[in-house]
Design a protein around this motif. Structure first.
Motif, PDB file in Angstrom:
ATOM      1  N   ARG A   1      -1.008   9.451  -4.891  1.00  0.00           N
ATOM      2  CA  ARG A   1      -1.649   8.146  -4.748  1.00  0.00           C
ATOM      3  C   ARG A   1      -2.709   7.933  -5.828  1.00  0.00           C
ATOM      4  O   ARG A   1      -2.803   6.868  -6.423  1.00  0.00           O
ATOM      5  CB  ARG A   1      -2.310   8.058  -3.370  1.00  0.00           C
TER       6      ARG A   1
ATOM      7  N   THR B   1       0.399   4.323   0.579  1.00  0.00           N
ATOM      8  CA  THR B   1      -0.003   5.494   1.355  1.00  0.00           C
ATOM      9  C   THR B   1       1.138   6.107   2.171  1.00  0.00           C
ATOM     10  O   THR B   1       1.481   7.275   2.013  1.00  0.00           O
ATOM     11  CB  THR B   1      -1.160   5.139   2.316  1.00  0.00           C
ATOM     12  N   TYR B   2       1.735   5.294   3.049  1.00  0.00           N
ATOM     13  CA  TYR B   2       2.728   5.873   3.947  1.00  0.00           C
ATOM     14  C   TYR B   2       4.051   6.162   3.278  1.00  0.00           C
ATOM     15  O   TYR B   2       4.763   7.085   3.674  1.00  0.00           O
ATOM     16  CB  TYR B   2       2.893   5.014   5.203  1.00  0.00           C
TER      17      TYR B   2
ATOM     18  N   ARG C   1      -8.312   2.627  -1.399  1.00  0.00           N
ATOM     19  CA  ARG C   1      -7.184   1.804  -0.970  1.00  0.00           C
ATOM     20  C   ARG C   1      -6.754   0.918  -2.120  1.00  0.00           C
ATOM     21  O   ARG C   1      -7.602   0.366  -2.811  1.00  0.00           O
ATOM     22  CB  ARG C   1      -7.608   0.886   0.165  1.00  0.00           C
TER      23      ARG C   1
ATOM     24  N   VAL D   1     -10.963  11.343  -1.102  1.00  0.00           N
ATOM     25  CA  VAL D   1      -9.985  10.442  -0.499  1.00  0.00           C
ATOM     26  C   VAL D   1      -9.754   9.272  -1.452  1.00  0.00           C
ATOM     27  O   VAL D   1     -10.708   8.613  -1.854  1.00  0.00           O
ATOM     28  CB  VAL D   1     -10.493   9.914   0.857  1.00  0.00           C
ATOM     29  N   PRO D   2      -8.502   9.034  -1.857  1.00  0.00           N
ATOM     30  CA  PRO D   2      -8.251   7.961  -2.831  1.00  0.00           C
ATOM     31  C   PRO D   2      -8.649   6.594  -2.290  1.00  0.00           C
ATOM     32  O   PRO D   2      -8.635   6.377  -1.079  1.00  0.00           O
ATOM     33  CB  PRO D   2      -6.738   8.006  -3.077  1.00  0.00           C
TER      34      PRO D   2
ATOM     35  N   ARG E   1      -0.382   9.444  10.859  1.00  0.00           N
ATOM     36  CA  ARG E   1      -1.644   8.746  11.061  1.00  0.00           C
ATOM     37  C   ARG E   1      -2.738   9.769  11.404  1.00  0.00           C
ATOM     38  O   ARG E   1      -3.858   9.697  10.906  1.00  0.00           O
ATOM     39  CB  ARG E   1      -1.520   7.723  12.182  1.00  0.00           C
TER      40      ARG E   1
ATOM     41  N   ARG F   1     -12.646   6.856  -2.362  1.00  0.00           N
ATOM     42  CA  ARG F   1     -13.217   6.061  -1.283  1.00  0.00           C
ATOM     43  C   ARG F   1     -14.249   6.875  -0.522  1.00  0.00           C
ATOM     44  O   ARG F   1     -15.267   6.372  -0.072  1.00  0.00           O
ATOM     45  CB  ARG F   1     -12.089   5.643  -0.340  1.00  0.00           C
TER      46      ARG F   1
ATOM     47  N   ASN G   1      -3.645  11.694   8.150  1.00  0.00           N
ATOM     48  CA  ASN G   1      -4.395  10.779   7.289  1.00  0.00           C
ATOM     49  C   ASN G   1      -5.825  10.607   7.805  1.00  0.00           C
ATOM     50  O   ASN G   1      -6.797  10.793   7.071  1.00  0.00           O
ATOM     51  CB  ASN G   1      -3.629   9.445   7.279  1.00  0.00           C
ATOM     52  N   GLN G   2      -5.961  10.311   9.088  1.00  0.00           N
ATOM     53  CA  GLN G   2      -7.286  10.104   9.662  1.00  0.00           C
ATOM     54  C   GLN G   2      -8.124  11.374   9.614  1.00  0.00           C
ATOM     55  O   GLN G   2      -9.323  11.319   9.387  1.00  0.00           O
ATOM     56  CB  GLN G   2      -7.159   9.621  11.117  1.00  0.00           C
TER      57      GLN G   2
ATOM     58  N   ASP H   1       0.868  -1.178   0.000  1.00  0.00           N
ATOM     59  CA  ASP H   1       0.000   0.000   0.000  1.00  0.00           C
ATOM     60  C   ASP H   1       0.911   1.237   0.000  1.00  0.00           C
ATOM     61  O   ASP H   1       1.715   1.410   0.922  1.00  0.00           O
ATOM     62  CB  ASP H   1      -0.881  -0.034   1.261  1.00  0.00           C
TER      63      ASP H   1
END
Ligand code: HEM
Ligand SMILES: *[C@@H]1O[C@H](CO)[C@@H](O)[C@H](O)[C@H]1NC(C)=O
Ligand SMILES: *[C@@H]1O[C@H](CO)[C@@H](O)[C@H](O)[C@H]1NC(C)=O
Length: 495
Positions: free
Chosen positions: A312, A172-173, A487, A484-485, A204, A477, A207-208, A170
């Motif tokens: 992303r 993302t990070y 996953r 928001v892209p 985190r 998503r 992102n959240q 993934d």
């Protein structure tokens, strides 16, 4: 409209009555002549016409009926909506001063209370904006010094990507760590190690927060904050996330203060502290700790999530359109070759890549409704009279998909940014950074990052999706404040 939300809204009627009444009193204005729009129900406003899951689509349907400029009631809150390139440009550019106010973003106003550059208004905003731009430029935004920082950071990213050894992961990070380090170096004076626990915790939280900002709950909160703020529920998560982020920034400010050398500012925080000391005799100075912590947080947040989400989405679009990815590889090979790292001066020689990045940003549409604006005084606009303080949504998503400027707007087609000779062709309706006096403060930095990251990764790797390209779903998503892209996982094959 979700049944649960509806039920909730209905249960709240009594409480809302009070809030709505207060709101009306505050906003009553005898001369107001607002654009047309659907008739609001008492208290609920146009809740029934507005999906909280796909707010952009709901507004587009209203546009069909009422034209490009209309009024909706988000619960008790009245908002003028601008759709399409012409209306948005006319407001934000031709009436730049009037439309330069920041409107309510209730879901985070609890944390910011009008402080920090992104949510401030009036003289406070002017001072913070001018100061932030100057400091970012002094630290090299749009210049070679920041380019060196991005290129160095891109090499750390490459190393981390090599370590995935063609296994699916993934992204993302990988992307948020590297992008965040660029703005961290400016705001906090140093990059973080990719394994640093505090850094990962910080990411985190960012992102959240972006996810929470874009949930139906957040949209509902924006409508009924007067009541919801007193109730338990998911909207409180975002409040706590941002309070945690504030705590982190405040600790950095304290550390900077303890080791400050006024002759040698190390970062944005130092520069702000020095300015505050200069104005310490002025009790009305805006350069105090409240504005410092919140402006630094604005920069860190805006500088992290926007660019990394665009990357992303971008890799996903490229995997969905392998023939486009192939042409980018070819252009990189031809212009840069294999033996040196990409530099921002390559951009002018790479119209195809430039077109692809534009098309990625157009469809990523990271802030689909735009940030809310407000008119700074009574404003005559297209024959309507918007009373001072009226909230305005410049719907950027409707500009980036304006069929008058982009034929078949839903299609991913980088060719629309190229002329017949393959030269880059600009398009006035390309406005992912918005327009006018509130235009994104980090645009120069963001554009440089997008170019350098895309080319650096694609020079070294080919992208491999886990499913056939036709099966890749590129729809967001979540779509609310932000897109928001989805996953996904991919693997990278060295070239
Ligand atoms: C792909 C990347 C980015 C996109 C698409 C983007 C987009 C936007 C948009 C649409 C706005 C709202 C403008 C308005 O109110 O009309 C905005 C504001 C802002 N952006 Fe960005 N942004 C990006 C990257 C960045 C970066 C890297 C920074 C950090 C330096 C940044 C800092 C800000 C700030 C501070 C504001 C508030 C400006 C104000 O209220 O005066 N952005 N951005
Ligand atoms: C961060 O965002 C990505 C993609 O939206 C998601 O897969 C991941 O779980 C998120 N991380 C956290 C801790 O929420
Ligand atoms: C910072 O300044 C503003 C405006 O003068 C003021 O409202 C705010 O309370 C101040 N914050 C602190 C921590 O002094």
């Amino acid at each position: 409209m979700e049944p649960a939300a509806l039920l909730l809204a209905a249960c709240l009627c009594c409480l809302l009555l009070a809030a709505a009444q207060r709101h009306r009193l505050r906003h009553r204005h005898p001369q107001g002549r607002l654009p047309p729009g659907p008739a609001p129900l008492p208290l609920l406003g146009n809740l029934l016409q507005l999906s909280t899951r796909r707010p952009l689509q709901a507004l587009m349907q209203l546009r069909e009926k009422y034209g490009p400029v209309f009024t909706v009631h988000l619960g008790p809150r009245r908002v003028v909506v601008l759709c399409g390139h012409e209306a948005v440009r006319e407001a934000l550019v031709d009436h730049a001063e009037e439309f330069s106010g920041r409107g309510a973003l209730a879901i985070i106003d609890r944390n910011f209370n009008g402080f920090g550059v992104a949510l401030a208004n009036g003289e406070r905003w002017k001072q913070l904006r001018r100061f932030s731009l100057t400091v970012l430029r002094n630290f090299g935004m749009g210049k070679r010094s920041i380019e060196a920082r991005i290129r160095e950071e891109a090499q750390f990213l490459l190393q981390a990507l090599r370590d995935t050894r063609e296994q699916p992961f993934d992204p993302t990070y990988f992307l948020s760590r590297t992008v965040s380090n660029v703005i961290s170096a400016v705001v906090f004076g140093s990059r973080f190690d990719y394994a640093d626990g505090t850094f990962l915790e910080l990411l985190r939280l960012v992102n959240q927060s972006f996810v929470e900002l874009s949930t139906p709950w957040a949209q509902l909160y924006d409508m009924f904050s007067g009541v919801l703020r007193y109730l338990p529920g998911r909207h409180n998560r975002l409040y706590r996330l941002i309070e945690e982020l504030k705590g982190f920034v405040a600790a950095r400010v304290a550390a900077n203060r303890a080791s400050l050398d006024p002759a040698a500012p190390r970062d944005f925080i130092d520069c702000f502290l020095i300015q505050g000391d200069k104005e310490s005799q002025n009790p009305a100075s805006e350069f105090n700790s409240t504005n410092l912590v919140l402006t630094a947080l604005n920069l860190f947040f805006a500088g992290t999530e926007t660019v990394s989400s665009t990357l992303r989405f971008g890799f996903l679009f490229l995997m969905k359109h392998p023939q486009v990815e192939e042409k980018v590889h070819e252009e990189i090979e031809r212009v840069i070759g294999r033996h040196r790292a990409p530099a921002s001066e390559d951009r002018v020689n790479m119209p195809y890549t430039e077109a692809v990045i534009h098309e990625i940003q157009r469809l990523t549409d990271i802030v689909p409704l735009g940030m809310p604006h407000a008119v700074t005084r009574d404003t005559l606009f297209r024959g309507y009279l918007l009373p001072k303080g009226t909230d305005v949504f410049p719907v950027l998503g409707s500009v980036l998909r304006d069929p008058a400027y982009f034929s078949r707007p839903e299609e991913f087609d980088p060719g629309r940014f190229l002329d017949a000779d393959g030269r880059f062709k600009r398009n006035d309706a390309f406005v992912p950074f918005s327009l006018g006096k509130r235009i994104c403060l980090g645009e120069a930095l963001a554009r440089m990052e997008l170019f350098l990251y895309f080319t650096t990764v694609l020079q070294s790797f080919s992208l491999r999706p886990r499913v056939p390209p036709a099966q890749l779903d590129v729809s967001p998503r979540l779509s609310g404040f932000g897109n928001v892209p989805p996953r996904y996982e991919l693997s990278l094959v060295p070239r």
